[in-house]
Write a protein that holds these residues in place. Sequence first.
Motif, PDB file in Angstrom:
ATOM      1  N   GLY A 280       0.778  -1.230   0.000  1.00  0.00           N
ATOM      2  CA  GLY A 280       0.000   0.000   0.000  1.00  0.00           C
ATOM      3  C   GLY A 280       0.808   1.277   0.000  1.00  0.00           C
ATOM      4  O   GLY A 280       0.253   2.361   0.248  1.00  0.00           O
ATOM      5  N   PHE A 281       2.118   1.188  -0.294  1.00  0.00           N
ATOM      6  CA  PHE A 281       2.964   2.373  -0.302  1.00  0.00           C
ATOM      7  C   PHE A 281       3.498   2.627  -1.714  1.00  0.00           C
ATOM      8  O   PHE A 281       3.743   1.689  -2.475  1.00  0.00           O
ATOM      9  CB  PHE A 281       4.121   2.208   0.681  1.00  0.00           C
ATOM     10  CG  PHE A 281       3.673   2.030   2.104  1.00  0.00           C
ATOM     11  CD1 PHE A 281       3.335   3.135   2.873  1.00  0.00           C
ATOM     12  CD2 PHE A 281       3.556   0.771   2.655  1.00  0.00           C
ATOM     13  CE1 PHE A 281       2.892   2.980   4.174  1.00  0.00           C
ATOM     14  CE2 PHE A 281       3.117   0.599   3.953  1.00  0.00           C
ATOM     15  CZ  PHE A 281       2.779   1.705   4.718  1.00  0.00           C
ATOM     16  N   ASP A 282       3.679   3.898  -2.024  1.00  0.00           N
ATOM     17  CA  ASP A 282       4.159   4.289  -3.347  1.00  0.00           C
ATOM     18  C   ASP A 282       5.677   4.446  -3.302  1.00  0.00           C
ATOM     19  O   ASP A 282       6.175   5.400  -2.682  1.00  0.00           O
ATOM     20  CB  ASP A 282       3.511   5.610  -3.760  1.00  0.00           C
ATOM     21  CG  ASP A 282       3.906   6.040  -5.165  1.00  0.00           C
ATOM     22  OD1 ASP A 282       4.745   5.363  -5.791  1.00  0.00           O
ATOM     23  OD2 ASP A 282       3.376   7.076  -5.625  1.00  0.00           O
ATOM     24  N   PRO A 283       6.444   3.540  -3.928  1.00  0.00           N
ATOM     25  CA  PRO A 283       7.910   3.657  -3.881  1.00  0.00           C
ATOM     26  C   PRO A 283       8.428   4.941  -4.507  1.00  0.00           C
ATOM     27  O   PRO A 283       9.528   5.393  -4.174  1.00  0.00           O
ATOM     28  CB  PRO A 283       8.387   2.413  -4.648  1.00  0.00           C
ATOM     29  CG  PRO A 283       7.227   1.975  -5.461  1.00  0.00           C
ATOM     30  CD  PRO A 283       6.008   2.358  -4.699  1.00  0.00           C
ATOM     31  N   LEU A 284       7.640   5.562  -5.380  1.00  0.00           N
ATOM     32  CA  LEU A 284       8.069   6.812  -6.005  1.00  0.00           C
ATOM     33  C   LEU A 284       7.993   7.986  -5.022  1.00  0.00           C
ATOM     34  O   LEU A 284       8.627   9.018  -5.239  1.00  0.00           O
ATOM     35  CB  LEU A 284       7.194   7.111  -7.230  1.00  0.00           C
ATOM     36  CG  LEU A 284       7.273   6.088  -8.379  1.00  0.00           C
ATOM     37  CD1 LEU A 284       6.334   6.491  -9.502  1.00  0.00           C
ATOM     38  CD2 LEU A 284       8.710   5.963  -8.891  1.00  0.00           C
ATOM     39  N   ARG A 285       7.231   7.850  -3.939  1.00  0.00           N
ATOM     40  CA  ARG A 285       7.112   8.914  -2.943  1.00  0.00           C
ATOM     41  C   ARG A 285       8.035   8.692  -1.758  1.00  0.00           C
ATOM     42  O   ARG A 285       8.085   9.522  -0.836  1.00  0.00           O
ATOM     43  CB  ARG A 285       5.669   9.025  -2.446  1.00  0.00           C
ATOM     44  CG  ARG A 285       4.676   9.482  -3.489  1.00  0.00           C
ATOM     45  CD  ARG A 285       3.311   9.776  -2.858  1.00  0.00           C
ATOM     46  NE  ARG A 285       3.392  10.899  -1.921  1.00  0.00           N
ATOM     47  CZ  ARG A 285       3.260  10.793  -0.606  1.00  0.00           C
ATOM     48  NH1 ARG A 285       3.071   9.602  -0.037  1.00  0.00           N
ATOM     49  NH2 ARG A 285       3.325  11.858   0.178  1.00  0.00           N
ATOM     50  N   MET A 286       8.752   7.579  -1.744  1.00  0.00           N
ATOM     51  CA  MET A 286       9.641   7.315  -0.630  1.00  0.00           C
ATOM     52  C   MET A 286      10.881   8.187  -0.700  1.00  0.00           C
ATOM     53  O   MET A 286      11.200   8.777  -1.729  1.00  0.00           O
ATOM     54  CB  MET A 286      10.039   5.832  -0.613  1.00  0.00           C
ATOM     55  CG  MET A 286       8.906   4.908  -0.217  1.00  0.00           C
ATOM     56  SD  MET A 286       9.412   3.173  -0.118  1.00  0.00           S
ATOM     57  CE  MET A 286       8.021   2.461   0.757  1.00  0.00           C
TER      58      MET A 286
END
Length: 392
Positions: free
Chosen positions: A160-166
């Motif tokens: 449920g996490f966006d790797p592009l926003r990490m």
Amino acid sequence: MSDLLADIADVGRDAKRGGYSRHGFAPAELELRQWFTAEAGKRGLDVRADRNGNLWAWWGKPGRNAVVTGSHLDSVPGGGAFDGPLGVVSALQAVDVLRAKGFVPTRPFAVVVFVEEEGGRFGVACLGSRLMTGAISPQAAAKLTDPDGVTFGEAAHKAGFDPLRMGRDERALSMIGDFVELHVEQGRGLDVPVGVASSILAHGRWRFSFTGEGNHAGATLIEDRRDPMLPASRMVLAARRAATGGARATVGRLIPNPGGTNVIASSVDVWLDARAAEDERTREVVAEITAAASRAAEDEGCSLKVTEESYGDTVHFDPDLRDSLAAVLGGVPALPTGAGHDAGILAAHTRTAMLFVRNPTGVSHAPEEFASSDDCAAGVVALATTVEHLAT
């Protein structure tokens, strides 16, 4: 005081290795994240996930200059029951202790759970705190691969996490005024139930990739072989020879390709963990092992590539915070640790400290890891005292 460790005792048991295998964004760790969210909710804590997958449970309104405590819920393959979860459980129980005496923090306060601290799945330790502080780029983290070929980016997206926003999270970092991590001791340095940390040894992980020529185990003469298993074996022995004067060098993982019993390997990957009290000595140890591995590869007609996968300099915890906590806790001892922690990653960005709970076996990262119920209870009281001291 409820035994929350008993509540999660069946989650992530490893029937093959013994102990527990709970890895970042894998089913067991995801189940523990749900358990933590539920337990925090029972205490009226407001649970939020940051963009790097770390969980924050706030007592009251979130704010800057907060007192933050917590640890991680993941483990090494076949790890013990205490490494990581003890710090999370103790934080929740410290809230219970403080609430029972009517305490209300006047500084913002949160319990945090960092993701993939051990690096047991994707190979880089303290991944949640490294991403948050910018110690690893989101692009590099997203490409990390587990033994099944799943990338960290893919696993994060599925969770449920966006790797592009990490990546570096200035907002989350600005929230932390003081971070205190309670952890089971990983050695036998304590003769009392609780102590504080003075420093973390400089440490890192390196991959040694030996490449030779795959061939038939029965049909290939010894003199015709370029077997990468030989220099890999000599490198393991070189690691033991180099670990002198308090330095540590360990090979805990070796993977031959293709891995057949009757096949001469075409390549062998060996992972080295090296640690010493100071950065210079750690680098010397790795250089000595690398030189020996290079000679061994040349002798066998193989090639060698060495890749640094992660590294952390020596961490000296904030002396004022360390000394004030030791005093508040009745003059408990301070001791160094050879193990890495999220508190060590955060130390470059804010005041951090660690509390250790005695481990009479001295064993960690294995099923025999242990802390008595009485010592765990003393750890909860020490953490509650620490939070009350800092959050008043």
